[in-house]
Write an enzyme that holds these catalytic residues in place. Structure first.
Site, PDB file in Angstrom:
ATOM      1  N   LEU A 142      -7.599 -19.041 -37.865  1.00  0.00           N
ATOM      2  CA  LEU A 142      -6.389 -19.230 -37.057  1.00  0.00           C
ATOM      3  C   LEU A 142      -5.435 -20.247 -37.683  1.00  0.00           C
ATOM      4  O   LEU A 142      -4.234 -20.205 -37.431  1.00  0.00           O
ATOM      5  CB  LEU A 142      -6.752 -19.656 -35.630  1.00  0.00           C
ATOM      6  CG  LEU A 142      -7.533 -18.630 -34.799  1.00  0.00           C
ATOM      7  CD1 LEU A 142      -7.865 -19.217 -33.436  1.00  0.00           C
ATOM      8  CD2 LEU A 142      -6.760 -17.331 -34.650  1.00  0.00           C
ATOM      9  N   HIS A 198     -15.131 -26.511 -40.844  1.00  0.00           N
ATOM     10  CA  HIS A 198     -13.936 -27.239 -40.380  1.00  0.00           C
ATOM     11  C   HIS A 198     -14.263 -28.704 -40.094  1.00  0.00           C
ATOM     12  O   HIS A 198     -13.433 -29.582 -40.310  1.00  0.00           O
ATOM     13  CB  HIS A 198     -13.368 -26.605 -39.107  1.00  0.00           C
ATOM     14  CG  HIS A 198     -12.480 -25.420 -39.362  1.00  0.00           C
ATOM     15  ND1 HIS A 198     -11.306 -25.511 -40.070  1.00  0.00           N
ATOM     16  CD2 HIS A 198     -12.595 -24.120 -39.000  1.00  0.00           C
ATOM     17  CE1 HIS A 198     -10.737 -24.318 -40.128  1.00  0.00           C
ATOM     18  NE2 HIS A 198     -11.502 -23.448 -39.492  1.00  0.00           N
ATOM     19  N   GLN A 224      -8.865 -28.189 -35.629  1.00  0.00           N
ATOM     20  CA  GLN A 224      -7.780 -27.209 -35.629  1.00  0.00           C
ATOM     21  C   GLN A 224      -6.770 -27.435 -34.503  1.00  0.00           C
ATOM     22  O   GLN A 224      -5.694 -26.848 -34.515  1.00  0.00           O
ATOM     23  CB  GLN A 224      -8.338 -25.790 -35.503  1.00  0.00           C
ATOM     24  CG  GLN A 224      -9.110 -25.343 -36.729  1.00  0.00           C
ATOM     25  CD  GLN A 224      -9.604 -23.921 -36.555  1.00  0.00           C
ATOM     26  OE1 GLN A 224     -10.638 -23.694 -35.950  1.00  0.00           O
ATOM     27  NE2 GLN A 224      -8.845 -22.955 -37.063  1.00  0.00           N
ATOM     28  N   GLU A 231     -16.937 -22.405 -38.661  1.00  0.00           N
ATOM     29  CA  GLU A 231     -16.442 -23.480 -37.789  1.00  0.00           C
ATOM     30  C   GLU A 231     -17.016 -24.832 -38.218  1.00  0.00           C
ATOM     31  O   GLU A 231     -16.330 -25.847 -38.187  1.00  0.00           O
ATOM     32  CB  GLU A 231     -16.778 -23.190 -36.315  1.00  0.00           C
ATOM     33  CG  GLU A 231     -16.172 -21.915 -35.753  1.00  0.00           C
ATOM     34  CD  GLU A 231     -14.684 -21.787 -36.010  1.00  0.00           C
ATOM     35  OE1 GLU A 231     -13.990 -22.812 -36.036  1.00  0.00           O
ATOM     36  OE2 GLU A 231     -14.221 -20.646 -36.213  1.00  0.00           O
ATOM     37  N   GLY A 262     -13.619 -18.080 -32.899  1.00  0.00           N
ATOM     38  CA  GLY A 262     -14.142 -19.431 -33.015  1.00  0.00           C
ATOM     39  C   GLY A 262     -12.988 -20.409 -33.165  1.00  0.00           C
ATOM     40  O   GLY A 262     -11.897 -20.023 -33.596  1.00  0.00           O
TER      41      GLY A 262
HETATM   42 ZN    ZN Z   1     -11.116 -21.461 -39.377  1.00  0.00          ZN
END
Ligand code: ZN
Length: 182
Positions: free
Chosen positions: A97, A142, A50, A139, A45
């Site tokens: 990530l 985020h 990001q 996600e 994801g």
């Molecule tokens: Zn993440």
């Protein structure tokens, strides 16, 4: 084009993202770049903040997980809104990530009802469960400026504090492109 992934410590990851007004060519290009970036970093994801864009968009590919008991999804979510979360809390070891080499158990509810638009700006409302729900919830966080490390138990958070500081200052080796604070 592979985009650098914003690392833990960058203020962009703490911001609440805003909706897209319309679908245009730059949005399609961004989505294409995000897929490429996500696969290059071996993620399941990726959310727009990001890659440095504080907008409400994320991608999920849980098909890669090849789980026998549930079907994966490979999907783009634009302007998502969580309508409801249901079911028992269950813990699972998550990673991110933006926070390489750190994992930790996060408790989340079993299912999530999500309202969103697709790439053609058609709206949908769907219920997701299991790993699909979990990746969506991660996600989605985020977009709200929340990281999985914010949801760890206090003891675990203390244990990873040093490692987080190292990521913040770029003292980490990763095999994909990252962008660090400052
Ligand atoms: Zn993440």
């Amino acid at each position: 084009m592979i985009l650098p992934i914003i690392a833990y410590g960058h203020t962009l990851l703490k911001k609440v993202a805003t909706d897209f007004e319309q679908s245009d060519e730059s949005l399609s290009q961004l989505i294409e770049n995000m897929w490429e970036t996500m696969y290059n970093a071996k993620g399941v994801g990726l959310a727009a903040p990001q890659v440095g864009i504080s907008k409400r968009l994320f991608l999920v590919d849980t098909v890669q997980l090849e789980k026998e008991d549930e079907e994966g999804i490979n999907q783009v979510f634009i302007n998502p809104k969580i309508v409801q979360e249901d079911g028992e809390l269950w813990a699972y070891e998550e990673g991110c990530l933006s926070i390489p080499r750190i994992t930790g158990d996060v408790e989340r509810q079993e299912s999530v009802t999500l309202r969103y638009v697709d790439q053609d700006f058609r709206s949908h409302e769907k219920v997701f469960t299991g790993m699909n729900a979990r990746v969506i919830q991660h996600e989605y966080d985020h977009l709200e400026g929340i990281l999985f490390t914010d949801r760890l138990k206090p003891l675990k958070r203390r244990l990873i504090r040093r490692k987080l500081e190292n990521i913040k200052s770029g003292k980490i080796e990763v095999d994909y492109k990252m962008k660090f604070k400052g």
